[in-house]
Design a protein around this motif. Structure first.
Motif, PDB file in Angstrom:
ATOM      1  N   GLY A  98     -12.074   7.754   8.157  1.00  0.00           N
ATOM      2  CA  GLY A  98     -11.968   6.561   7.338  1.00  0.00           C
ATOM      3  C   GLY A  98     -10.630   6.430   6.650  1.00  0.00           C
ATOM      4  N   SER A  99     -10.063   7.551   6.188  1.00  0.00           N
ATOM      5  CA  SER A  99      -8.792   7.492   5.480  1.00  0.00           C
ATOM      6  C   SER A  99      -7.662   7.051   6.389  1.00  0.00           C
ATOM      7  CB  SER A  99      -8.472   8.865   4.867  1.00  0.00           C
ATOM      8  OG  SER A  99      -9.442   9.227   3.918  1.00  0.00           O
ATOM      9  N   ILE A 100      -7.698   7.481   7.643  1.00  0.00           N
ATOM     10  CA  ILE A 100      -6.663   7.077   8.590  1.00  0.00           C
ATOM     11  C   ILE A 100      -6.742   5.570   8.838  1.00  0.00           C
ATOM     12  CG2 ILE A 100      -6.042   7.165  11.026  1.00  0.00           C
ATOM     13  CD1 ILE A 100      -4.812   9.389   9.608  1.00  0.00           C
ATOM     14  N   ILE A 101      -7.961   5.037   8.975  1.00  0.00           N
ATOM     15  CA  ILE A 101      -8.129   3.599   9.207  1.00  0.00           C
ATOM     16  C   ILE A 101      -7.631   2.799   8.006  1.00  0.00           C
ATOM     17  CG2 ILE A 101      -9.810   1.768   9.609  1.00  0.00           C
ATOM     18  CD1 ILE A 101     -11.500   3.815  11.105  1.00  0.00           C
ATOM     19  N   VAL A 102      -8.017   3.228   6.806  1.00  0.00           N
ATOM     20  CA  VAL A 102      -7.561   2.543   5.592  1.00  0.00           C
ATOM     21  C   VAL A 102      -6.042   2.628   5.477  1.00  0.00           C
ATOM     22  CG1 VAL A 102      -7.626   2.577   3.077  1.00  0.00           C
ATOM     23  CG2 VAL A 102      -9.732   2.898   4.370  1.00  0.00           C
ATOM     24  N   ALA A 103      -5.481   3.794   5.801  1.00  0.00           N
ATOM     25  CA  ALA A 103      -4.032   3.970   5.738  1.00  0.00           C
ATOM     26  C   ALA A 103      -3.318   3.069   6.730  1.00  0.00           C
ATOM     27  CB  ALA A 103      -3.673   5.431   5.988  1.00  0.00           C
ATOM     28  N   ALA A 104      -3.884   2.926   7.927  1.00  0.00           N
ATOM     29  CA  ALA A 104      -3.262   2.078   8.947  1.00  0.00           C
ATOM     30  C   ALA A 104      -3.261   0.614   8.518  1.00  0.00           C
ATOM     31  CB  ALA A 104      -3.992   2.244  10.272  1.00  0.00           C
ATOM     32  N   VAL A 105      -4.374   0.146   7.941  1.00  0.00           N
ATOM     33  CA  VAL A 105      -4.443  -1.247   7.470  1.00  0.00           C
ATOM     34  C   VAL A 105      -3.493  -1.468   6.295  1.00  0.00           C
ATOM     35  CG1 VAL A 105      -5.937  -3.000   6.461  1.00  0.00           C
ATOM     36  CG2 VAL A 105      -6.806  -1.523   8.292  1.00  0.00           C
ATOM     37  N   SER A 106      -3.499  -0.530   5.359  1.00  0.00           N
ATOM     38  CA  SER A 106      -2.620  -0.656   4.194  1.00  0.00           C
ATOM     39  C   SER A 106      -1.162  -0.591   4.592  1.00  0.00           C
ATOM     40  CB  SER A 106      -2.946   0.449   3.186  1.00  0.00           C
ATOM     41  OG  SER A 106      -4.290   0.385   2.761  1.00  0.00           O
ATOM     42  N   ASN A 107      -0.874   0.125   5.671  1.00  0.00           N
ATOM     43  CA  ASN A 107       0.503   0.288   6.109  1.00  0.00           C
ATOM     44  C   ASN A 107       1.140  -1.045   6.499  1.00  0.00           C
ATOM     45  OD1 ASN A 107       2.480   2.266   6.310  1.00  0.00           O
ATOM     46  ND2 ASN A 107       2.266   2.434   8.522  1.00  0.00           N
ATOM     47  N   VAL A 108       0.322  -1.981   6.993  1.00  0.00           N
ATOM     48  CA  VAL A 108       0.842  -3.300   7.369  1.00  0.00           C
ATOM     49  C   VAL A 108       1.440  -4.004   6.151  1.00  0.00           C
ATOM     50  CG1 VAL A 108       0.232  -5.564   8.289  1.00  0.00           C
ATOM     51  CG2 VAL A 108      -0.801  -3.498   9.261  1.00  0.00           C
ATOM     52  N   PHE A 109       0.733  -3.983   5.036  1.00  0.00           N
ATOM     53  CA  PHE A 109       1.208  -4.654   3.826  1.00  0.00           C
ATOM     54  C   PHE A 109       2.342  -3.870   3.171  1.00  0.00           C
ATOM     55  CE2 PHE A 109      -3.149  -5.841   4.627  1.00  0.00           C
ATOM     56  CZ  PHE A 109      -3.125  -7.208   4.474  1.00  0.00           C
ATOM     57  N   TRP A 110       2.270  -2.557   3.246  1.00  0.00           N
ATOM     58  CA  TRP A 110       3.332  -1.692   2.725  1.00  0.00           C
ATOM     59  C   TRP A 110       4.647  -1.959   3.461  1.00  0.00           C
ATOM     60  CZ3 TRP A 110       4.895   1.623  -0.944  1.00  0.00           C
ATOM     61  CH2 TRP A 110       5.843   2.585  -0.641  1.00  0.00           C
ATOM     62  N   LEU A 111       4.606  -1.980   4.782  1.00  0.00           N
ATOM     63  CA  LEU A 111       5.814  -2.216   5.578  1.00  0.00           C
ATOM     64  C   LEU A 111       6.320  -3.652   5.423  1.00  0.00           C
ATOM     65  CD1 LEU A 111       4.933  -0.265   8.860  1.00  0.00           C
ATOM     66  CD2 LEU A 111       6.384   0.464   6.954  1.00  0.00           C
ATOM     67  N   THR A 112       5.397  -4.593   5.158  1.00  0.00           N
ATOM     68  CA  THR A 112       5.824  -5.970   4.902  1.00  0.00           C
ATOM     69  C   THR A 112       6.707  -6.044   3.665  1.00  0.00           C
ATOM     70  OG1 THR A 112       3.823  -6.875   5.926  1.00  0.00           O
ATOM     71  CG2 THR A 112       5.024  -8.311   4.404  1.00  0.00           C
ATOM     72  N   CYS A 113       6.324  -5.332   2.620  1.00  0.00           N
ATOM     73  CA  CYS A 113       7.132  -5.317   1.399  1.00  0.00           C
ATOM     74  C   CYS A 113       8.473  -4.628   1.627  1.00  0.00           C
ATOM     75  CB  CYS A 113       6.360  -4.630   0.268  1.00  0.00           C
ATOM     76  SG  CYS A 113       4.963  -5.591  -0.356  1.00  0.00           S
ATOM     77  N   ILE A 114       8.467  -3.553   2.395  1.00  0.00           N
ATOM     78  CA  ILE A 114       9.729  -2.865   2.691  1.00  0.00           C
ATOM     79  C   ILE A 114      10.661  -3.796   3.470  1.00  0.00           C
ATOM     80  CG2 ILE A 114      10.768  -0.971   4.003  1.00  0.00           C
ATOM     81  CD1 ILE A 114       8.415   0.750   3.263  1.00  0.00           C
ATOM     82  N   LEU A 115      10.092  -4.511   4.441  1.00  0.00           N
ATOM     83  CA  LEU A 115      10.897  -5.447   5.220  1.00  0.00           C
ATOM     84  C   LEU A 115      11.484  -6.546   4.336  1.00  0.00           C
ATOM     85  CD1 LEU A 115      11.898  -6.648   7.905  1.00  0.00           C
ATOM     86  CD2 LEU A 115       9.667  -7.806   8.110  1.00  0.00           C
ATOM     87  N   GLY A 116      10.665  -7.112   3.458  1.00  0.00           N
ATOM     88  CA  GLY A 116      11.152  -8.170   2.573  1.00  0.00           C
ATOM     89  C   GLY A 116      12.274  -7.691   1.673  1.00  0.00           C
ATOM     90  N   ALA A 117      12.138  -6.474   1.127  1.00  0.00           N
ATOM     91  CA  ALA A 117      13.196  -5.933   0.264  1.00  0.00           C
ATOM     92  C   ALA A 117      14.480  -5.702   1.049  1.00  0.00           C
ATOM     93  CB  ALA A 117      12.724  -4.635  -0.384  1.00  0.00           C
ATOM     94  N   CYS A 118      14.353  -5.258   2.295  1.00  0.00           N
ATOM     95  CA  CYS A 118      15.537  -5.004   3.132  1.00  0.00           C
ATOM     96  C   CYS A 118      16.232  -6.303   3.532  1.00  0.00           C
ATOM     97  CB  CYS A 118      15.141  -4.215   4.377  1.00  0.00           C
ATOM     98  SG  CYS A 118      14.619  -2.516   4.048  1.00  0.00           S
ATOM     99  N   LEU A 119      15.500  -7.405   3.603  1.00  0.00           N
ATOM    100  CA  LEU A 119      16.099  -8.682   3.990  1.00  0.00           C
ATOM    101  C   LEU A 119      17.012  -9.248   2.913  1.00  0.00           C
ATOM    102  CD1 LEU A 119      13.106 -10.547   5.686  1.00  0.00           C
ATOM    103  CD2 LEU A 119      15.161  -9.656   6.797  1.00  0.00           C
ATOM    104  N   PHE A 120      16.921  -8.706   1.700  1.00  0.00           N
ATOM    105  CA  PHE A 120      17.723  -9.257   0.607  1.00  0.00           C
ATOM    106  C   PHE A 120      19.219  -9.047   0.822  1.00  0.00           C
ATOM    107  CE2 PHE A 120      20.070  -8.413  -3.300  1.00  0.00           C
ATOM    108  CZ  PHE A 120      19.903  -9.611  -3.967  1.00  0.00           C
ATOM    109  N   LEU A 121      19.619  -7.825   1.182  1.00  0.00           N
ATOM    110  CA  LEU A 121      21.044  -7.503   1.215  1.00  0.00           C
ATOM    111  C   LEU A 121      21.834  -8.329   2.220  1.00  0.00           C
ATOM    112  CD1 LEU A 121      20.933  -3.655   0.640  1.00  0.00           C
ATOM    113  CD2 LEU A 121      21.504  -5.458  -0.980  1.00  0.00           C
ATOM    114  N   PRO A 122      21.461  -8.337   3.514  1.00  0.00           N
ATOM    115  CA  PRO A 122      22.240  -9.181   4.434  1.00  0.00           C
ATOM    116  C   PRO A 122      22.115 -10.659   4.118  1.00  0.00           C
ATOM    117  CG  PRO A 122      20.272  -8.328   5.529  1.00  0.00           C
ATOM    118  CD  PRO A 122      20.399  -7.610   4.219  1.00  0.00           C
ATOM    119  N   GLY A 123      20.944 -11.089   3.665  1.00  0.00           N
ATOM    120  CA  GLY A 123      20.767 -12.496   3.326  1.00  0.00           C
ATOM    121  C   GLY A 123      21.619 -12.902   2.135  1.00  0.00           C
TER     122      GLY A 123
END
Length: 448
Positions: free
Chosen positions: A322-347
């Motif tokens: 169960g923890s792996i499944i929850v981690a995999a789902v949460s990882n989508v939103f976690w990586l979305t935030c990382i991507l958004g923060a990374c888009l700031f500098l070149p933009g």
């Protein structure tokens, strides 16, 4: 005690949350409505509580520990026990808070669950306020600021990685709430220079040290380091900045490592041992049964840190659980935030470059604070997390800083691709900064 006492305490908590929310709302422009995301947060948390009561209304694992400790505190406060309870150092704050509520309402777990739910709802205006402060520091347009604030508020309100931990008697909600307040007040201090705001940050940090000591230490270290980084921008040369930041960073790192090692008995080998076992997530407190030998600090940085920051990886999903499944789902939103923060500098750079002439000074201090805090908390996470069950919960701490950063980053990326103006002209001492070529031309015109 009767159930009426518990209901009265819950109503009092709701009224208090309403007052606090109205105060936090002042950091957000009046033209930006956050009523819908707040209502979504209330609906999502209420739905999770109902689901919890229907599926399994009994306390589980950690919750039983906190409930038992809180009852001991309640007995001590009600003078039915003359001996103060012995609690874990660095975690004793939460049982004392819940125990104080129990001494009034009786041993009703719904009361601390309601407290956590209300703090989750208050996280919506907190993240909106943080985003507003960052946008003002960047001189974003009103339209861009409003869209960034709404993005942050909606993300917090409906993010499953956050909502799933609301209807539980755990420290996650109160930890995120305190981290959000510290960031909000620190950014407000950078804007207004009021010492009272620093005192508020210190008070919240002191409470955090009693609830999650290692996270509290990470926040304090991150705030100090981010303040140094912001101050270093006064130097024009990169080498001068490195001379200022480098020694202080080493001192903070050494102090943090010494504290974690003294409280958790963690050596480099033990950290590698625990983090190598992240994929065995049958428990949120222990690593795997298989022992791994550490090869040094390089192994920790190259192997353990990426796993704690970006895992679980596709090859680890076969472990199941169960923890792996929850981690995999949460990882989508976690990586979305990382991507958004990374888009700031070149933009940001391309947006400035697309303007007429050259903007000579840009202010990114508030955004810098968010990134430094997120990286500091991520470093603490890689040291203290035992497996993916705990990683999912600990990622909520840096997520408070990453959500506003991602909201700003996505707006920068969106406006750059549409070709619209997102940043207003920078001002210093109420004087408009214009390109040098334009300034000299206007000066020659005045002389003529």
């Amino acid at each position: 005690m009767t159930s009426f006492s518990a209901i009265a305490v819950i109503l009092l908590l709701c009224v208090s949350a309403g007052v606090i929310g109205s105060i936090l709302r002042k950091e957000i422009p009046r033209t930006v409505s956050i009523f819908v995301p707040v209502m979504l947060a209330v609906t999502a948390s209420a739905g999770m509580i109902v689901f919890r009561l229907v599926q399994d209304m009994y306390l589980l694992s950690d919750e039983n520990v906190w409930h038992a400790q809180a009852m001991l505190v309640a007995q001590f406060l009600s003078e039915s026990s003359g001996t103060a309870p012995i609690l874990s150092e660095g975690k004793e704050g939460y049982p004392w808070i819940v125990g104080a509520l129990y001494s009034i309402s009786g041993n009703a777990p719904l009361v601390p669950i309601t407290l956590g739910t209300l703090m989750f709802v208050l996280l919506v205006p907190i993240c909106g306020g943080i985003t507003s402060l960052v946008a003002r520091d960047l001189n974003m347009t009103d339209a861009g600021t409003a869209k960034a604030i709404r993005w942050a508020c909606y993300f917090v309100a409906v993010c499953p990685a956050i909502v799933i931990w609301v209807p539980r008697m755990l420290r996650e909600s109160i930890s995120m709430f305190l981290i959000g307040l510290m960031i909000l007040w620190f950014l407000a201090y950078l804007e207004r220079r009021r010492p009272l705001l620093l005192l508020a940050v210190g008070a919240a940090a002191a409470v955090m040290m009693t609830i999650r000591a290692q996270v509290g230490l990470g926040i304090i270290a991150g705030l100090i380091l981010s303040a140094i980084v912001v101050y270093s921008t006064r130097f024009r040369h990169v080498f001068s900045r490195l001379l200022l930041i480098g020694p202080i960073f080493l001192v903070i790192f050494a102090a943090t490592w010494a504290y974690v090692d003294s409280t958790s008995s963690l050596s480099a080998e033990n950290i590698a041992l625990r983090n190598r076992a992240l994929s065995d997530a049958s428990s949120a407190f222990e690593g795997g049964d298989e022992a791994y030998a550490a090869t040094g600090i390089v192994d920790i940085v190259l192997f353990n840190l990426p796993r704690a920051a970006f895992g679980p990886f596709p090859t680890e999903l076969t472990a199941g659980g169960g923890s792996i499944i929850v981690a995999a789902v949460s990882n989508v939103f976690w990586l979305t935030c990382i991507l958004g923060a990374c888009l700031f500098l070149p933009g940001r750079r391309r947006s400035l470059a697309s303007g007429v002439g050259r903007v000579e000074k840009t202010r990114v201090r508030a955004f810098t604070v968010l990134i430094v805090l997120a990286l500091t908390l991520l470093a603490i996470l890689s040291i203290t997390a035992g497996n993916y069950g705990l990683v999912v919960r600990m990622r909520l701490m840096p997520l408070v800083a990453l959500v506003p950063a991602a909201a700003i980053g996505f707006q920068v990326w969106r406006y750059r691709h549409r070709g619209d103006e997102l940043f207003l002209a920078q001002t210093v001492d109420s004087k408009l900064i214009v390109p040098r070529a334009v300034s000299r031309a206007s000066h020659r015109t005045r002389r003529a």
